[in-house]
Scaffold this motif. Sequence first.
Motif, mmCIF file in Angstrom:
data_model
loop_
_atom_site.group_PDB
_atom_site.id
_atom_site.type_symbol
_atom_site.label_atom_id
_atom_site.label_comp_id
_atom_site.label_asym_id
_atom_site.label_seq_id
_atom_site.Cartn_x
_atom_site.Cartn_y
_atom_site.Cartn_z
ATOM 1 N N ASN A 23 0.834 -1.201 0.000
ATOM 2 C CA ASN A 23 0.000 0.000 0.000
ATOM 3 C C ASN A 23 0.869 1.251 0.000
ATOM 4 N N GLY A 24 0.652 2.125 -0.975
ATOM 5 C CA GLY A 24 1.384 3.378 -1.046
ATOM 6 C C GLY A 24 2.763 3.282 -1.675
ATOM 7 N N ALA A 25 3.131 2.122 -2.191
ATOM 8 C CA ALA A 25 4.473 1.951 -2.764
ATOM 9 C C ALA A 25 4.726 2.890 -3.943
ATOM 10 N N ILE A 26 3.681 3.271 -4.658
ATOM 11 C CA ILE A 26 3.840 4.158 -5.819
ATOM 12 C C ILE A 26 4.458 5.493 -5.399
ATOM 13 N N LYS A 27 4.280 5.883 -4.151
ATOM 14 C CA LYS A 27 4.839 7.142 -3.669
ATOM 15 C C LYS A 27 6.364 7.114 -3.624
ATOM 16 N N LYS A 28 6.957 5.926 -3.668
ATOM 17 C CA LYS A 28 8.410 5.784 -3.653
ATOM 18 C C LYS A 28 8.996 5.746 -5.058
ATOM 19 N N GLU A 58 -0.430 9.771 -8.792
ATOM 20 C CA GLU A 58 0.550 9.579 -7.721
ATOM 21 C C GLU A 58 1.934 9.300 -8.291
ATOM 22 N N SER A 62 5.063 11.766 -7.621
ATOM 23 C CA SER A 62 6.279 11.245 -7.008
ATOM 24 C C SER A 62 7.499 11.541 -7.864
#
Length: 76
Positions: A23-28, A58, A62
């Motif tokens: 969850n939220g890995a796309i932000k990296k 996203e 990023s």
Amino acid sequence: MNSLLNMSDIFMYQMPRKFVFGNGAIKKLGEEARALFSGKKVLIVSDNGVIKAGLANEAINSLEGNGFKVSVFNEV
């Protein structure tokens, strides 16, 4: 009894890939892209439905947040 594998057999597996998921890995994405190359431009290739649904936002945010100029090609 014959065995296909003997304890003396040597096996090696090397995987030179890094996987970031969850969850939220796309932000990296921007941080990971910066670690991979020193370029300044990124091309996102997608279809129009993914773009219209806002799913690429996203990724774009990023990448831009890490200093990349992002272009989108959505005619796939």
